[in-house]
Design a protein around this motif. Structure first.
Motif, PDB file in Angstrom:
ATOM      1  N   ALA A 399      -2.891  -7.123  -4.369  1.00 30.96           N
ATOM      2  CA  ALA A 399      -1.867  -7.591  -3.198  1.00 30.96           C
ATOM      3  C   ALA A 399      -1.814  -9.156  -3.724  1.00 30.96           C
ATOM      4  CB  ALA A 399      -2.728  -7.671  -2.001  1.00 30.96           C
ATOM      5  N   ARG A 400      -2.626  -9.764  -4.782  1.00 31.03           N
ATOM      6  CA  ARG A 400      -2.433 -11.110  -4.970  1.00 31.03           C
ATOM      7  C   ARG A 400      -1.615 -11.286  -6.286  1.00 31.03           C
ATOM      8  NH1 ARG A 400      -6.939 -14.024  -2.749  1.00 31.03           N
ATOM      9  NH2 ARG A 400      -8.389 -12.575  -1.370  1.00 31.03           N
ATOM     10  N   PHE A 401      -1.232 -10.282  -6.751  1.00 33.67           N
ATOM     11  CA  PHE A 401      -0.216 -10.329  -7.906  1.00 33.67           C
ATOM     12  C   PHE A 401       0.925 -10.947  -7.543  1.00 33.67           C
ATOM     13  CE2 PHE A 401      -1.595  -6.773 -10.783  1.00 33.67           C
ATOM     14  CZ  PHE A 401      -2.955  -7.343 -11.166  1.00 33.67           C
ATOM     15  N   GLN A 402       1.593 -11.899  -8.420  1.00 36.10           N
ATOM     16  CA  GLN A 402       2.858 -12.688  -8.055  1.00 36.10           C
ATOM     17  C   GLN A 402       4.120 -11.864  -8.168  1.00 36.10           C
ATOM     18  OE1 GLN A 402       3.250 -16.404 -10.168  1.00 36.10           O
ATOM     19  NE2 GLN A 402       4.848 -17.007  -9.145  1.00 36.10           N
ATOM     20  N   TYR A 403       4.163 -11.166  -9.230  1.00 32.76           N
ATOM     21  CA  TYR A 403       5.385 -10.301  -9.356  1.00 32.76           C
ATOM     22  C   TYR A 403       5.133  -8.728  -9.018  1.00 32.76           C
ATOM     23  CZ  TYR A 403       6.619 -14.562 -11.919  1.00 32.76           C
ATOM     24  OH  TYR A 403       6.538 -15.971 -12.092  1.00 32.76           O
ATOM     25  N   VAL A 404       5.878  -8.147  -8.183  1.00 30.53           N
ATOM     26  CA  VAL A 404       5.848  -6.848  -8.097  1.00 30.53           C
ATOM     27  C   VAL A 404       4.777  -6.132  -7.910  1.00 30.53           C
ATOM     28  CG1 VAL A 404       8.374  -6.233  -8.868  1.00 30.53           C
ATOM     29  CG2 VAL A 404       6.208  -6.261 -10.493  1.00 30.53           C
ATOM     30  N   PRO A 405       3.759  -6.497  -6.915  1.00 31.74           N
ATOM     31  CA  PRO A 405       2.414  -5.989  -6.682  1.00 31.74           C
ATOM     32  C   PRO A 405       2.626  -4.397  -6.236  1.00 31.74           C
ATOM     33  CG  PRO A 405       3.149  -7.359  -4.822  1.00 31.74           C
ATOM     34  CD  PRO A 405       3.958  -7.643  -6.019  1.00 31.74           C
ATOM     35  N   GLN A 406       3.728  -4.135  -5.533  1.00 32.69           N
ATOM     36  CA  GLN A 406       3.851  -2.969  -5.282  1.00 32.69           C
ATOM     37  C   GLN A 406       3.844  -1.861  -6.355  1.00 32.69           C
ATOM     38  OE1 GLN A 406       5.803  -5.138  -4.155  1.00 32.69           O
ATOM     39  NE2 GLN A 406       5.915  -5.360  -1.875  1.00 32.69           N
ATOM     40  N   LEU A 407       4.752  -2.024  -7.594  1.00 33.40           N
ATOM     41  CA  LEU A 407       4.617  -1.317  -8.776  1.00 33.40           C
ATOM     42  C   LEU A 407       3.346  -1.137  -9.298  1.00 33.40           C
ATOM     43  CD1 LEU A 407       6.111   0.205 -11.077  1.00 33.40           C
ATOM     44  CD2 LEU A 407       6.422  -2.129 -11.930  1.00 33.40           C
ATOM     45  N   PHE A 408       2.500  -2.243  -9.545  1.00 38.53           N
ATOM     46  CA  PHE A 408       0.941  -1.978 -10.022  1.00 38.53           C
ATOM     47  C   PHE A 408       0.277  -0.991  -8.856  1.00 38.53           C
ATOM     48  CE2 PHE A 408       2.568  -5.753 -12.098  1.00 38.53           C
ATOM     49  CZ  PHE A 408       2.199  -5.491 -13.544  1.00 38.53           C
ATOM     50  N   ALA A 409       0.440  -1.284  -7.517  1.00 40.98           N
ATOM     51  CA  ALA A 409      -0.240  -0.381  -6.602  1.00 40.98           C
ATOM     52  C   ALA A 409       0.136   0.958  -6.789  1.00 40.98           C
ATOM     53  CB  ALA A 409      -0.123  -1.114  -5.221  1.00 40.98           C
ATOM     54  N   VAL A 410       1.373   1.099  -6.914  1.00 41.68           N
ATOM     55  CA  VAL A 410       1.763   2.735  -7.081  1.00 41.68           C
ATOM     56  C   VAL A 410       1.117   3.310  -8.332  1.00 41.68           C
ATOM     57  CG1 VAL A 410       3.854   3.899  -7.505  1.00 41.68           C
ATOM     58  CG2 VAL A 410       3.831   2.293  -5.720  1.00 41.68           C
ATOM     59  N   LEU A 411       1.302   2.514  -9.423  1.00 42.55           N
ATOM     60  CA  LEU A 411       0.716   3.193 -10.684  1.00 42.55           C
ATOM     61  C   LEU A 411      -0.673   3.316 -10.731  1.00 42.55           C
ATOM     62  CD1 LEU A 411       2.735   0.984 -13.180  1.00 42.55           C
ATOM     63  CD2 LEU A 411       2.955   3.308 -12.896  1.00 42.55           C
ATOM     64  N   PHE A 412      -1.302   2.337 -10.079  1.00 36.73           N
ATOM     65  CA  PHE A 412      -2.974   2.327 -10.094  1.00 36.73           C
ATOM     66  C   PHE A 412      -3.326   3.630  -9.079  1.00 36.73           C
ATOM     67  CE2 PHE A 412      -6.960   1.415  -7.887  1.00 36.73           C
ATOM     68  CZ  PHE A 412      -7.696   1.332  -8.592  1.00 36.73           C
ATOM     69  N   PHE A 413      -2.884   3.724  -7.838  1.00 31.20           N
ATOM     70  CA  PHE A 413      -2.987   4.961  -7.029  1.00 31.20           C
ATOM     71  C   PHE A 413      -2.728   6.383  -7.672  1.00 31.20           C
ATOM     72  CE2 PHE A 413      -3.582   1.608  -4.324  1.00 31.20           C
ATOM     73  CZ  PHE A 413      -5.030   1.526  -3.746  1.00 31.20           C
ATOM     74  N   LEU A 414      -1.402   6.524  -8.277  1.00 25.44           N
ATOM     75  CA  LEU A 414      -1.137   7.578  -9.072  1.00 25.44           C
ATOM     76  C   LEU A 414      -2.050   7.953  -9.959  1.00 25.44           C
ATOM     77  CD1 LEU A 414       1.006   9.944  -9.338  1.00 25.44           C
ATOM     78  CD2 LEU A 414       2.297   8.359 -10.730  1.00 25.44           C
ATOM     79  N   MET A 415      -2.649   7.040 -10.759  1.00 31.55           N
ATOM     80  CA  MET A 415      -3.483   7.213 -11.882  1.00 31.55           C
ATOM     81  C   MET A 415      -4.841   7.751 -11.272  1.00 31.55           C
ATOM     82  SD  MET A 415      -5.645   4.281 -14.153  1.00 31.55           S
ATOM     83  CE  MET A 415      -6.487   3.682 -12.788  1.00 31.55           C
ATOM     84  N   LEU A 416      -5.226   7.247 -10.042  1.00 33.63           N
ATOM     85  CA  LEU A 416      -6.517   7.843  -9.403  1.00 33.63           C
ATOM     86  C   LEU A 416      -6.269   9.265  -9.046  1.00 33.63           C
ATOM     87  CD1 LEU A 416      -8.035   4.842  -7.405  1.00 33.63           C
ATOM     88  CD2 LEU A 416      -8.548   5.451  -9.623  1.00 33.63           C
ATOM     89  N   PHE A 417      -5.130   9.438  -8.555  1.00 39.55           N
ATOM     90  CA  PHE A 417      -4.910  10.838  -8.044  1.00 39.55           C
ATOM     91  C   PHE A 417      -4.801  11.892  -9.358  1.00 39.55           C
ATOM     92  CE2 PHE A 417      -2.024  14.397  -6.805  1.00 39.55           C
ATOM     93  CZ  PHE A 417      -2.775  14.748  -5.685  1.00 39.55           C
ATOM     94  N   THR A 418      -4.328  11.446 -10.468  1.00 44.53           N
ATOM     95  CA  THR A 418      -4.253  12.285 -11.579  1.00 44.53           C
ATOM     96  C   THR A 418      -5.727  12.596 -12.300  1.00 44.53           C
ATOM     97  OG1 THR A 418      -3.522  10.549 -13.064  1.00 44.53           O
ATOM     98  CG2 THR A 418      -1.750  11.767 -12.128  1.00 44.53           C
ATOM     99  N   LEU A 419      -6.296  11.509 -12.198  1.00 43.89           N
ATOM    100  CA  LEU A 419      -7.675  11.574 -12.636  1.00 43.89           C
ATOM    101  C   LEU A 419      -8.459  12.444 -11.838  1.00 43.89           C
ATOM    102  CD1 LEU A 419      -8.747   7.784 -13.368  1.00 43.89           C
ATOM    103  CD2 LEU A 419      -8.553   9.737 -14.913  1.00 43.89           C
TER     104      LEU A 419
END
Length: 660
Positions: A399-419
Motif C-alpha cells: 500500500a506504501r508503493f508510490q507507483y501502481v500498488p494495485q498491480l503489485f498487490a494483484v501479482l502478489f496475491f495471485l502468486m499466493l493462490f497459485t502456490l
C-alpha cells in the motif's frame, strides 16, 4: 494392417480387436490366381493401444517426466516457503536458522523425500496400498490420510483469503491502505504520522495499530476476541464464496487426475518465481532493504544452542517438502517404473531450499523497508505468525508503493493462490488416490467432486469469526503432531521390519542404482532417532497453545488430542485387522502375526513383464548391497530378456490388485 505369412510365427492373436484371414490364405479357393498370403488385422480405434511396458497396470501416468517434476515442485514450493519460512527464520535467529535448516534438509528432508518417491513408484500405489510392503503397518497410511485431510481443509481456507485480497486489490485505492468504518481509534495508515496520532490520543506509539492489521482482523476475518468461549457462529459470506471458488478451481484441476493436474503444473510451478523475482527487484530498491537482508543472513550463533531452533528446522522441512503426508507417494505412483526419481529428489529438494532463500531475501528486504517506515526493529515488525506476514506486513508495504500498488498487490496475491493450488491439489489428490485404489470401479471425477464438496463444507468452520482459532488447533494437533509420530512408524516399518537391504535391493532393480551408506544411515538410524527425540523434547517443553492473547481451554485441547489419538490409533486397529485376515490362512495366531509383517504378493511391479523380471532378479540371490551412488553396469543389475522369454510360459504370475 497386413502382414506377410512368413512373419506370422504362430496362429494370429489379436488384442481387443477384430481379425480375419483374407482370401489369399484360403486353401480351398483354387479359382483365384496365386498371391502372397497375408493376415489382415482390424483394430478398433476406440480401444486404447498399449504403448509401453507399464500400461498393462491400468493406472494413469504422467503425460511427461516434466509434468511430474513440476507437480512435485509446485507441491513442495508452497505457502510454507513464502510466508512460513521467513517468519520461522525471523523467530529463530535469522541467518543462524539457515544452518540447522540446511542440515535438516540434507539428513532428514531429502532422504525422506527420496524414500517416499521410491515407495510409490515401485508399488504403483497410493499411501495406503503401498503398505503391501508390510501389511501390519497399513494403518500408517490411513493415519497419514487423516492428517492430510485435516491440513488440506484449513489450507484451502487460507487460499480463500488470498482470493479475497486478490479481488480487493482491483479497487481504485487499496482498502487496507486507509482506516475505514471498521477501524478503531488507534488505527493509523500510511498517510498519518504515528507520533502525532499517539500524542493526540495520549498513548504510547506501541498501542497504535496499522490499517492493514485492522482491515485483516476486523473487516476480513471479523475475529471474535472471546475465542472459542462462545462456540462457533455463522460463516462470513464473502469468505465462504472465496472458499467455494478455491475448491471449484481445485476440482477443475484434479477432475481428470494427473492428466489435468500435470498440465496445470506448468503454471502453478513457474509463475510464482516470476512474481518473486519482480518483488525482489522492487524490494531491493526500497530504503531499509539492505538492513533487512543483512538481518536475514547475519547469524546469531547463540541460537544454535537452543533445541527449539532445531525443532523449528525439522518442522519447517516437513511442512515445506510435504514429507510424511502421503502426497509424494501418490505422485510417484503415477510414474513409469524406471523413472529416475533419484535425480528428481535432488532437483526438488535443492529447488525447495533455493526458493525458501529467494523468498527470505525478498521478504526481509520488504520487512527492512517497513521497519524503517515504522521506526521499529526488524524483529518487531511481524507478530502473530506467518499469516500476519502474508496478510498484514506484505499488504502494508504494498500500500506504501508510490507507483501502481494495485498491480503489485494483484501479482502478489495471485502468486499466493497459485502456490496454494500446487500444494492443495497434491494433498487432496492423495485422498482421492486412496479412495480410487480401494474402490477401482469408482469414477475418478466423481470421487474428486465428492471430496471437494466435503472439503468445502468442512472449510466453512475456518471462515467463521472463530475460524482462526480452529485453524491453529487443527494445525497443531492434526498436522505436525500426528505426522511426527507416523513418520517414525513409517521408517521402522520400511527399514527395520521389511529390511534396509531388501528396500535397497528393490531400488537397485527399479533404478539400476546401488544405494550408498549415506542413505542407509539416514533411513535406518538417524531419521527415526532424531524425529523421536525431537518430538519427545517438543512435548516436554510445550507451552500452552495460544492465538494472540487467547489461551485454549481444556475442551479445545481435548478435541485436538482426540483427533491425534484417532489418527494414530489407525496403526493398531489395522494391525488387528490384518492379523485377523492372516489367521484364515495361518496355522496359529503367532504365525498370523508374523505373516502380517511380511510383504504380501502385491509388493512387486504391477507390469506383468517387470514382475517376471523382478522374480528372476530375486531368485539370483545377489550378495548384500553395499557401495556408493553410482549406477551399476546393465549386466550387473538387469536380467537378460532372452532368458526370460524361454521361461515366460512357466513362471508363475503373482496376483495383484490393479487400480485406476
Amino acid at each position: 494392417m497386413k502382414y506377410p505369412l512368413q512373419n506370422v510365427l504362430s496362429k494370429a492373436m489379436f488384442w481387443k480387436g477384430e481379425g480375419h484371414i483374407n482370401k489369399g490364405f484360403d486353401p480351398d479357393d483354387n479359382k483365384r490366381p496365386p498371391q502372397e498370403p497375408v493376415v489382415e488385422v482390424k483394430v478398433d480405434s476406440s480401444v486404447p493401444q498399449l504403448q509401453e511396458e507399464d500400461d498393462d497396470t491400468g493406472r494413469q501416468q504422467w503425460g511427461s517426466p516434466v509434468e511430474f517434476l513440476l507437480s512435485c515442485v509446485a507441491m513442495s514450493v508452497g505457502l510454507g516457503n513464502v510466508w512460513r519460512f521467513p517468519f520461522v527464520a525471523l523467530e529463530n535467529g535469522g541467518g543462524a536458522f539457515l544452518i540447522p535448516y540446511i542440515l535438516v534438509l540434507m539428513f532428514i528432508g531429502k532422504p525422506l523425500y527420496y524414500m517416499e518417491l521410491c515407495l510409490g513408484q515401485f508399488a504403483s500405489a497410493g499411501s495406503v496400498r503401498v503398505w503391501d510392503i508390510s501389511p501390519a503397518f497399513r494403518g500408517v497410511g490411513f493415519g497419514q490420510a487423516i492428517a492430510t485431510w485435516a491440513v488440506v481443509t484449513y489450507y484451502v481456507s487460507l487460499m480463500g483469503l488470498t482470493v479475497y485480497y486478490f479481488f480487493a486489490s482491483f479497487s481504485g485505492t487499496l482498502p487496507w491502505s486507509q482506516c475505514g468504518n471498521w477501524s478503531s481509534n488507534y488505527c493509523v495508515d500510511s498517510t498519518m504520522n504515528s507520533t502525532v496520532v499517539a500524542n493526540s490520543l495520549g498513548v504510547n506509539t506501541t498501542k497504535l495499530v496499522t490499517s492493514a492489521e485492522e482491515y485483516f482482523t476486523q473487516e476480513v476475518l471479523q475475529v471474535d476476541t472471546n475465542g472459542l468461549a462462545n462456540g462457533l457462529t455463522a460463516p462470513e459470506w464473502r469468505l465462504s464464496l472465496c472458499l467455494l471458488f478455491s475448491w471449484v478451481v481445485l476440482f477443475l484441476i484434479m477432475a481428470k487426475g494427473v492428466q489435468s493436474s500435470g498440465k496445470a503444473a506448468y503454471f502453478t510451478a513457474l509463475f510464482p518465481y516470476l512474481v518473486l523475482f519482480i518483488m525482489l527487484i522492487r524490494g531491493a530498491t526500497l530504503p531499509g532493504a539492505l538492513d533487512g537482508v543483512l538481518f536475514f543472513i547475519t547469524p546469531r550463533w547463540s541460537k544454535l544452542l537452543e533445541p527449539n531452533v532445531w525443532y523449528a528446522a525439522v518442522d519447517q522441512s516437513f511442512f515445506s517438502l510435504s514429507v510424511g503426508f502421503g502426497s509424494i507417494i501418490m505422485f510417484s505412483s503415477y510414474n513409469s517404473f524406471r523413472h529416475n526419481v533419484y535425480r528428481d529428489a535432488t532437483i526438488i529438494s535443492v529447488t525447495d531450499t533455493l526458493t525458501s532463500l529467494l523468498a527470505g531475501f525478498t521478504t526481509f528486504a520488504i520487512l527492512g523497508h517497513l521497519a524503517e517506515l515504522l521506526g521499529v526493529k526488524i524483529e518487531d515488525v511481524v507478530s502473530g505468525g506467518g499469516t500476519s506476514l502474508a496478510f498484514i506486513s506484505y499488504p502494508d508495504v504494498l500500500a506504501r508503493f508510490q507507483y501502481v500498488p494495485q498491480l503489485f498487490a494483484v501479482l502478489f496475491f495471485l502468486m499466493l493462490f497459485t502456490l496454494g493450488v500446487g500444494s492443495a491439489s497434491a494433498l487432496t489428490g492423495c485422498i482421492i488416490t486412496i479412495i480410487c485404489d480401494e474402490f477401482p470401479s469408482f469414477k475418478k471425477w466423481l470421487v474428486t467432486l465428492v471430496v471437494c464438496i466435503a472439503g468445502f463444507l468442512l472449510g466453512l468452520f475456518y471462515v467463521t469469526p472463530q475460524g482462526q482459532y480452529v485453524l491453529e488447533l487443527i494445525n497443531y494437533y492434526g498436522g505436525g503432531f500426528i505426522i511426527f509420530i507416523l513418520v517414525v512408524f513409517e521408517m521402522a516399518a520400511v527399514h527395520w521390519v521389511y529390511g534396509i537391504n531388501n528396500f535397497c535391493r528393490d531400488i537397485e532393480f527399479m533404478l539400476n542404482r546401488k544405494t550408498g551408506y549415506y542413505w542407509k544411515f539416514c533411513w535406518a538410524i538417524l531419521i527415526p532417532a532424531l524425529i523421536a527425540i525431537i518430538f519427545i523434547y517438543s512435548q516436554a517443553v510445550a507451552k500452552p497453545l495460544k492465538v494472540g492473547d487467547y489461551t485454549f481451554g481444556p475442551g479445545a485441547h481435548a478435541f485436538g488430542i482426540i483427533l491425534a489419538v484417532f489418527a494414530c490409533s489407525m496403526v493398531p486397529i489395522f494391525f488387528v485387522v490384518e492379523v485377523v485376515r492372516q489367521k484364515n490362512t495361518s496355522s496359529n495366531l503367532w504365525e498370523a502375526v508374523k505373516n502380517s509383517f511380511r510383504p504380501n504378493s502385491d509388493w512387486c511391479p504391477k507390469s506383468s513383464s517387470l514382475r517376471r523380471e523382478y522374480h528372476e532378479f530375486l531368485s539370483a540371490e545377489k550378495a548384500g548391497l553395499q557401495g556408493i551412488d553410482n549406477p551399476l553396469p546393465p549386466s550387473a543389475s538387469t536380467m537378460s530378456m532372452a532368458s526370460l522369454a524361454s521361461k515366460a510360459s512357466t513362471d508363475p504370475v503373482t496376483q495383484y490388485h490393479s487400480s485406476v
